[in-house]
Design a protein around this motif. Structure first.
Motif, PDB file in Angstrom:
ATOM      1  N   ILE A 100      25.180  89.606 -12.515  1.00 31.02           N
ATOM      2  CA  ILE A 100      23.928  89.483 -11.771  1.00 31.02           C
ATOM      3  C   ILE A 100      23.742  88.014 -11.400  1.00 31.02           C
ATOM      4  O   ILE A 100      23.803  87.135 -12.261  1.00 31.02           O
ATOM      5  N   THR A 101      23.510  87.771 -10.115  1.00 30.83           N
ATOM      6  CA  THR A 101      23.241  86.420  -9.627  1.00 30.83           C
ATOM      7  C   THR A 101      21.896  86.415  -8.918  1.00 30.83           C
ATOM      8  O   THR A 101      21.609  87.307  -8.109  1.00 30.83           O
ATOM      9  N   VAL A 102      21.064  85.431  -9.240  1.00 26.67           N
ATOM     10  CA  VAL A 102      19.770  85.255  -8.587  1.00 26.67           C
ATOM     11  C   VAL A 102      19.817  83.961  -7.787  1.00 26.67           C
ATOM     12  O   VAL A 102      20.171  82.903  -8.325  1.00 26.67           O
ATOM     13  N   LEU A 103      19.447  84.036  -6.514  1.00 28.50           N
ATOM     14  CA  LEU A 103      19.356  82.862  -5.649  1.00 28.50           C
ATOM     15  C   LEU A 103      17.877  82.599  -5.373  1.00 28.50           C
ATOM     16  O   LEU A 103      17.222  83.352  -4.645  1.00 28.50           O
ATOM     17  N   ALA A 104      17.340  81.551  -5.990  1.00 24.29           N
ATOM     18  CA  ALA A 104      15.918  81.216  -5.886  1.00 24.29           C
ATOM     19  C   ALA A 104      15.781  79.907  -5.120  1.00 24.29           C
ATOM     20  O   ALA A 104      16.261  78.862  -5.578  1.00 24.29           O
ATOM     21  N   ALA A 105      15.137  79.946  -3.972  1.00 24.43           N
ATOM     22  CA  ALA A 105      15.075  78.765  -3.107  1.00 24.43           C
ATOM     23  C   ALA A 105      14.275  77.624  -3.728  1.00 24.43           C
ATOM     24  O   ALA A 105      14.575  76.444  -3.486  1.00 24.43           O
ATOM     25  N   GLU A 106      13.252  77.945  -4.517  1.00 20.95           N
ATOM     26  CA  GLU A 106      12.463  76.889  -5.153  1.00 20.95           C
ATOM     27  C   GLU A 106      13.190  76.350  -6.388  1.00 20.95           C
ATOM     28  O   GLU A 106      14.053  77.020  -6.962  1.00 20.95           O
ATOM     29  N   ALA A 107      12.801  75.167  -6.804  1.00 25.54           N
ATOM     30  CA  ALA A 107      13.435  74.514  -7.951  1.00 25.54           C
ATOM     31  C   ALA A 107      12.811  74.975  -9.261  1.00 25.54           C
ATOM     32  O   ALA A 107      12.586  74.168 -10.175  1.00 25.54           O
ATOM     33  N   HIS A 108      12.510  76.255  -9.351  1.00 22.48           N
ATOM     34  CA  HIS A 108      11.889  76.836 -10.544  1.00 22.48           C
ATOM     35  C   HIS A 108      12.555  78.173 -10.837  1.00 22.48           C
ATOM     36  O   HIS A 108      13.055  78.842  -9.917  1.00 22.48           O
ATOM     37  N   LEU A 109      12.509  78.576 -12.101  1.00 21.78           N
ATOM     38  CA  LEU A 109      12.875  79.941 -12.428  1.00 21.78           C
ATOM     39  C   LEU A 109      11.897  80.893 -11.741  1.00 21.78           C
ATOM     40  O   LEU A 109      10.768  80.506 -11.405  1.00 21.78           O
ATOM     41  N   PRO A 110      12.288  82.149 -11.510  1.00 21.97           N
ATOM     42  CA  PRO A 110      11.348  83.102 -10.905  1.00 21.97           C
ATOM     43  C   PRO A 110      10.024  83.161 -11.667  1.00 21.97           C
ATOM     44  O   PRO A 110      10.012  83.177 -12.897  1.00 21.97           O
ATOM     45  N   TYR A 111       8.917  83.169 -10.912  1.00 22.67           N
ATOM     46  CA  TYR A 111       7.597  83.097 -11.546  1.00 22.67           C
ATOM     47  C   TYR A 111       6.589  83.988 -10.832  1.00 22.67           C
ATOM     48  O   TYR A 111       6.805  84.428  -9.700  1.00 22.67           O
ATOM     49  N   GLU A 112       5.474  84.231 -11.531  1.00 25.31           N
ATOM     50  CA  GLU A 112       4.380  85.038 -10.988  1.00 25.31           C
ATOM     51  C   GLU A 112       3.452  84.166 -10.155  1.00 25.31           C
ATOM     52  O   GLU A 112       3.196  83.010 -10.496  1.00 25.31           O
ATOM     53  N   ARG A 113       2.868  84.749  -9.107  1.00 17.35           N
ATOM     54  CA  ARG A 113       2.022  83.963  -8.213  1.00 17.35           C
ATOM     55  C   ARG A 113       0.508  84.132  -8.395  1.00 17.35           C
ATOM     56  O   ARG A 113      -0.237  83.216  -8.028  1.00 17.35           O
ATOM     57  N   PRO A 114      -0.018  85.246  -8.921  1.00 11.22           N
ATOM     58  CA  PRO A 114      -1.474  85.347  -9.044  1.00 11.22           C
ATOM     59  C   PRO A 114      -2.148  84.173  -9.765  1.00 11.22           C
ATOM     60  O   PRO A 114      -3.232  83.736  -9.337  1.00 11.22           O
ATOM     61  N   PRO A 115      -1.554  83.606 -10.832  1.00 12.61           N
ATOM     62  CA  PRO A 115      -2.238  82.485 -11.486  1.00 12.61           C
ATOM     63  C   PRO A 115      -2.365  81.231 -10.624  1.00 12.61           C
ATOM     64  O   PRO A 115      -3.120  80.316 -10.977  1.00 12.61           O
ATOM     65  N   LEU A 116      -1.632  81.166  -9.515  1.00  8.28           N
ATOM     66  CA  LEU A 116      -1.686  79.975  -8.673  1.00  8.28           C
ATOM     67  C   LEU A 116      -3.097  79.717  -8.161  1.00  8.28           C
ATOM     68  O   LEU A 116      -3.515  78.564  -8.023  1.00  8.28           O
ATOM     69  N   SER A 117      -3.836  80.768  -7.866  1.00  6.90           N
ATOM     70  CA  SER A 117      -5.207  80.609  -7.378  1.00  6.90           C
ATOM     71  C   SER A 117      -6.238  80.849  -8.469  1.00  6.90           C
ATOM     72  O   SER A 117      -7.442  80.771  -8.200  1.00  6.90           O
ATOM     73  N   LYS A 118      -5.761  81.134  -9.677  1.00  7.20           N
ATOM     74  CA  LYS A 118      -6.670  81.454 -10.773  1.00  7.20           C
ATOM     75  C   LYS A 118      -6.455  80.466 -11.927  1.00  7.20           C
ATOM     76  O   LYS A 118      -6.877  79.315 -11.834  1.00  7.20           O
ATOM     77  N   ASP A 119      -5.808  80.904 -13.002  1.00  6.98           N
ATOM     78  CA  ASP A 119      -5.752  80.098 -14.225  1.00  6.98           C
ATOM     79  C   ASP A 119      -4.991  78.792 -14.055  1.00  6.98           C
ATOM     80  O   ASP A 119      -5.395  77.764 -14.610  1.00  6.98           O
TER      81      ASP A 119
END
Length: 405
Positions: free
Chosen positions: A30-49
């Motif tokens: 399994i290979t994951v190609l993530a364009a951002e310099a972060h491990l895969p992450y959740e986005r809802p907290p970006l506007s909340k916590d």
């Protein structure tokens, strides 16, 4: 099953696809190609916590680096996929590499819709965006938000809690009116006004003059000029379908997928924001919410491994704004009839959206957390309900699914 799986994306959908593949017994690469310099992450907290300073970035990662290592997953962060070669079954990257796949999953998500002319304003889509915006909130600071959608309103609530002066410009007569209808939209507008948001409705934006970016002057279509330390644009999102289009996959309002999340190429699946899904009950729709990214990967993974499952879950999203916490299930529009059960003044109520035949299309529970299953059952039943009984708190919800009596 052997072979190789490649997942393009760096959000929750990518992380959950990896988890589902391993949970279902896939033992290949399994290979994951993530364009951002972060491990895969959740986005809802970006506007909340995260934006409120109640959570740190590590809390956004479903899995840490050790988890990926233990599960033999090769995660490439800061690496962008640039082309899919369907004939040769490999993905080209901006690092000059070619990654082979037997099966491919697109979880590329969406990007903010830019303001015309692309001024140097703030947007909120990435972890880096949220951290930069968080540093600009607080007492004595000002924020102007263009757009009163879900992101704009959540940011407004978080910013007000931090003591920031907040102005919101929205061209519609009420926030979210096309989704929720006038009665619920008016309630949300009043909520923000009570908390000190300067909410200017029916007000479009003619232009943005950026000074000390991302701050500047915003010119409304009525000639009024507003100034703020930070200008945030939240006018919707665009699905990231460029790779799919260039590869010749069927695309219309997202990457077209069948009920099992396969694209027009049986070796390629799509999940999350980009999936324009042929829902077995609701018809074709694309849902840009957390629950889609959370649950679609399990069905996609099963079908990647040779099963024949369908994704049948109802669309779901939630929001927290001040004392207003809610969950929404189903799929409706602001044109549908709204029936209220409970007390809107104390923000303790349920709302239902009905079609012309009195069938429940969607339901919202506000500050009431025990009614979700009953709401979902009413939607799934697809049968008419008595609107008066639906509005009556004395009538149990679980007795309403079925023919009118």
């Amino acid at each position: 099953m052997d072979g190789s799986m490649v997942i393009i994306g760096g959000g929750l959908a990518a992380a959950k696809t990896v988890e589902a593949l391993r949970d279902k017994g896939f033992d290949g690469a399994i290979t994951v190609l993530a364009a951002e310099a972060h491990l895969p992450y959740e986005r809802p907290p970006l506007s909340k916590d995260l934006l409120a300073g109640k959570a740190e970035p590590a809390a956004l990662y479903p899995f840490d680096a050790d988890w990926y290592a233990r599960h033999r997953v090769d995660v490439h962060t800061g690496v962008r996929a640039t082309k899919i070669d369907r004939a040769g079954r490999f993905v080209l990257t901006d690092q000059g590499s070619a990654v082979h796949y037997d099966k491919l999953v697109l979880a590329t998500g969406s990007r903010p819709r830019p303001f015309p002319g692309d001024p140097e304003v703030a947007y909120l889509r990435t972890l880096d965006d949220a951290q930069a915006l968080r540093a600009r909130l607080g007492e004595g600071k000002s924020l102007l938000i263009v757009g009163a959608g879900w992101i704009g309103l959540e940011v407004a609530a978080t910013a007000r809690a931090a003591g920031t002066q907040v102005t919101v410009l929205e061209p519609q007569p009420l926030p979210l009116v096309k989704i929720l209808g006038e009665s619920i939209a008016e309630l949300i507008a009043d909520l923000h006004r009570r908390h000190g948001v300067h909410l200017h409705l029916g007000t479009g934006v003619a232009g943005i003059d950026v000074g000390d970016a991302p701050g500047g002057r915003v010119r409304a279509d009525d000639g009024t000029v507003y100034e703020a330390d930070t200008v945030l644009v939240g006018i919707g999102a665009i699905p990231e379908v460029g790779l799919a289009e260039a590869a010749g996959l069927a695309v219309s309002n997202g990457v077209d997928v069948d009920a099992g999340l396969a694209t027009s190429d049986p070796n390629i699946f799509a999940v999350g924001d980009i999936a324009n899904h042929d829902h077995p009950v609701l018809g074709r729709l694309r849902v840009e919410h957390w629950a889609t990214a959370l649950h679609q990967p399990a069905v996609a993974a099963a079908n990647l491994l040779g099963h024949h499952e369908q994704y049948t879950r109802l669309p779901y999203f939630y929001t927290d704004q001040y004392e207003f916490g809610m969950e929404y299930r189903g799929h409706a529009s602001g044109e549908d009839r709204v029936v209220i059960r409970g007390d809107t003044d104390t923000l303790d109520f349920l709302a239902f959206w009905l079609d012309a035949d009195h069938r429940v299309l969607a339901g919202m529970n506000v500050n009431r957390w025990d009614d979700g299953d009953d709401i979902a059952a009413l939607i799934a039943a697809g049968t008419p309900v008595d609107p008066d009984a639906l509005a009556d708190p004395a009538v149990r919800l679980d007795t309403l699914a079925g023919p009118l009596r």
